[in-house]
Write an enzyme that holds these catalytic residues in place. Structure first.
Site, short mmCIF file in Angstrom:
data_model
loop_
_atom_site.label_atom_id
_atom_site.label_comp_id
_atom_site.label_asym_id
_atom_site.label_seq_id
_atom_site.Cartn_x
_atom_site.Cartn_y
_atom_site.Cartn_z
N ASP A 145 0.86 -1.20 0.00
CA ASP A 145 0.00 0.00 0.00
C ASP A 145 0.89 1.24 0.00
O ASP A 145 2.11 1.14 0.10
CB ASP A 145 -0.92 0.00 1.24
CG ASP A 145 -0.14 0.11 2.54
OD1 ASP A 145 0.83 -0.65 2.71
OD2 ASP A 145 -0.47 0.96 3.40
N HIS B 31 2.00 -8.81 -3.35
CA HIS B 31 0.90 -7.86 -3.13
C HIS B 31 1.55 -6.48 -3.06
O HIS B 31 1.93 -5.99 -1.99
CB HIS B 31 0.18 -8.20 -1.81
CG HIS B 31 -0.99 -7.31 -1.52
ND1 HIS B 31 -2.25 -7.57 -2.00
CD2 HIS B 31 -1.10 -6.16 -0.81
CE1 HIS B 31 -3.09 -6.63 -1.59
NE2 HIS B 31 -2.40 -5.75 -0.86
N ASP C 283 1.73 -17.62 -3.78
CA ASP C 283 2.35 -16.60 -4.61
C ASP C 283 1.26 -16.00 -5.49
O ASP C 283 1.17 -16.26 -6.68
CB ASP C 283 3.48 -17.19 -5.46
CG ASP C 283 4.18 -16.11 -6.27
OD1 ASP C 283 3.96 -14.91 -5.97
OD2 ASP C 283 4.93 -16.45 -7.20
N GLU D 161 2.52 -10.03 0.86
CA GLU D 161 2.81 -8.61 0.69
C GLU D 161 4.32 -8.40 0.86
O GLU D 161 5.07 -9.33 1.17
CB GLU D 161 2.02 -7.77 1.70
CG GLU D 161 2.07 -6.28 1.38
CD GLU D 161 1.01 -5.43 2.09
OE1 GLU D 161 0.15 -5.97 2.81
OE2 GLU D 161 1.06 -4.20 1.89
#
Ligand code: 9MR
Ligand code: 9MR
Ligand code: ZN
Length: 531
Positions: A145, A456, A502, A511
């Site tokens: 993020d 991620h 994965d 992540e």
């Protein structure tokens, strides 16, 4: 199956692989020639759910490429035996931070095909008073993020800075970043990009805001396309204490190159420390309108302890000494090196600060606790086929960080005593990260024949490039997986070491974060320093 360190092994060191499901193995040189053969007695391994054994092939010392075949004729990943086997990995895991930079364009000459535009340049508003805006430019995106969180940032820097204090020359590598060739070694220039943003998170009165993120996570878009407004959440004692510690430490490291910058950092640390003395615990919970990562932590005693050790190194203050001595009486772990429990950084501050500064009694007490933990970890590692230091329930979210911070504890034990058995156990943890695991995967993008490919990580999904950016460490198996991909995979029915996918959607197992890369920077630096 035979699981190997896909980044390779050094010529003289211990070389271990793990065999599972079949008892015999053949080691081949690249041209197919058999160089070693053997049989193993398998034993049930709880973490992986496999019958497995250690294959030790330390006797093979000739440089070159190799692979194993097992009793079923199945081929392992290829690997090298070479002196420079970690060189590429070391540079890539350090360069990762550049790719996480916020607030500036990543130009093609540094970022290659992963070049992108500047992001998050509009600043953010104060949650307590929405009319007050701050620039908040720079720093690294925390993870997959685009948030920026002070406690996570301080911990990532700490892994690197304690390594830098112990073995500075190992870090002398050209990372091809805009600051290359300047007054700082590249790794310090990269870390300065983060430090300068953290400085901006401090208020006039010394308190430090916990985080700066949009109110909720944005979609899987490039950072420059994310135009959600940023919220600067209130001050926390956790962020303020971590800030004091990292700024005090950085003031010494950076002050050696630029006295004025060193002073800026030291003054910022002192202001944060004064705030801590005046203010009781202000721990952190997400305000109701904010849903991004919390880095919640209900106890700030370990953060204050870490701050005190570094403030004592900075100013020899009696107040700091008092906090250190009181914390020693509490039952908090003094070897943890994660974002929630930071006591281990305090111990590293005492170890690096030295016996003369902290006094023989305190120094020895800290060292003893550290060595006890190293002994415990070594015993765990020596008693399973994967050489891993984790027990089944310790595969938490980001278990690869625990593997890596455990390897740091072992490496420091080797640093302190010269006892090779700690170094070996530390290296087994790296073997695991680079492929000697039941997923048969290297958990570092771009390193190894079978490296994970779908982190991620928003840019990796949104940039239209198939390949993942190299040098990113995955969080790894999670005993309590909790995302869509994990559900589809029936992950919770699997053994701990296989609770991983994965898959880009699997944020609870796949992540990436800055503080999962940073302990690997420490470790590869340590290995480099022994050359
Ligand atoms: O992308 C987010 C990641 O950085 C966080 O670690 C994770 C857990 O808080 O959440 C991810 O965002 C997901 C959100 O929580 C739920 N909806 C889907 C989001 C993207 O997968
Ligand atoms: O690394 C964090 C992990 O230890 C926690 O269990 C998890 C859930 O609270 O959050 C992780 O941190 C995430 C953060 O909140 C937001 N950015 C991504 C981080 C990695 O998943
Ligand atoms: Zn950004």
């Amino acid at each position: 199956m035979i699981y190997v360190n896909q980044a390779g092994y050094s010529k003289e060191g211990t070389k271990r692989a793990t065999i599972a499901g079949t008892e015999s193995f053949i080691l081949h040189a690249q041209d197919g020639r058999e160089v070693l053969k053997g049989e193993c007695k398998l034993q049930f391994d709880e973490n992986s759910g496999e019958n497995a054994a250690v294959v030790d092939f330390s006797e093979i010392k000739e440089e070159g490429k190799y692979y194993f075949t097992d009793g079923n004729g199945e081929k392992s990943a290829e690997f090298v035996i070479a002196e420079d086997h970690y060189d590429k990995a070391f540079k890539d895991v350090m360069k990762m931070f550049y790719f996480q930079r916020c607030g500036m364009e990543l130009e093609e000459k540094y970022a290659g095909k992963f070049a992108r535009k500047a992001c998050h340049c509009k600043g953010g508003y104060m949650l307590e008073n929405k009319s007050i805006r701050r620039k908040m430019l720079g720093g690294w995106h925390d993870a997959g993020d685009y948030g920026r969180y002070v406690t996570a940032a301080a911990v990532a820097l700490a892994h690197i800075f304690y390594g830098y204090e112990m073995f500075p020359y190992a870090f002398d590598k050209d990372l091809n970043i805009p600051e290359s060739g300047g007054i700082y070694p590249d790794i310090l220039a990269e870390c300065k990009y983060e430090l300068d943003w953290i400085l901006d998170m401090q208020d006039e009165d010394g308190g430090v805001h916990h985080k700066c993120t949009s109110a909720g996570f944005c979609g899987f878009i490039m950072p420059e396309d994310d135009d959600l407004d940023m919220v600067i959440t209130p001050v926390s004692s956790l962020a303020t204490a971590d800030f004091a510690a990292i700024m005090a430490q950085a003031s010494r490291i950076y002050g050696a190159f630029d006295a004025e910058y060193g002073k800026t950092l030291a003054d910022a640390a002192r202001k944060a420390w004064e705030w801590l003395i005046k203010n009781p615990s202000f721990v952190f919970e997400n305000p109701k309108e904010v849903t991004t990562g919390t880095y919640e932590d209900l106890c700030d005693a370990d953060e204050r302890f870490w701050a005190a050790t570094e403030m004592y190194r900075l100013d020899r203050s009696e107040e700091a000494k008092k906090v250190i001595m009181c914390t020693m009486e509490l039952r908090i772990p003094l070897f943890s090196l994660g974002w929630a429990d930071v006591g281990g950084f305090g111990t590293l501050a005492v170890i690096n600060g030295g016996e003369d500064l902290f006094g023989t009694d305190l120094y020895n007490r800290m060292k003893l606790k550290w060595m006890d933990e190293a002994d415990r970890l070594k015993a765990v590692a020596e008693n399973n086929a994967f050489g891993i230091t984790l027990r089944t329930i310790e595969f938490t979210w980001g278990s690869n960080m625990v593997v890596l911070t455990n390897s740091m504890i072992l490496a420091v034990a080797h640093f302190l005593t010269g006892d090779e058995s700690y170094l070996k156990a530390a290296e087994y943890q790296l073997d695991y990260i680079f492929g000697r695991n039941a997923m048969d995967l290297s958990y570092v993008t771009g390193i190894g024949e079978r490296a994970f490919k779908h982190p991620h990580l928003r840019p990796t999904e949104a940039d239209g490039i198939d390949e993942a950016i190299p040098g990113f460490v995955s969080g790894g198996p999670n005993f309590r997986p909790c995302d869509e991909a994990a559900n589809l995979d029936n992950m919770s029915d699997k053994p701990a070491m296989r609770r991983y996918a994965d898959d880009m959607r699997s944020y609870s197992t796949n992540e990436i974060t800055i503080y999962w890369n940073s302990p690997l920077v420490f470790m590869l630096g340590y290995i480099e320093s022994l050359k």
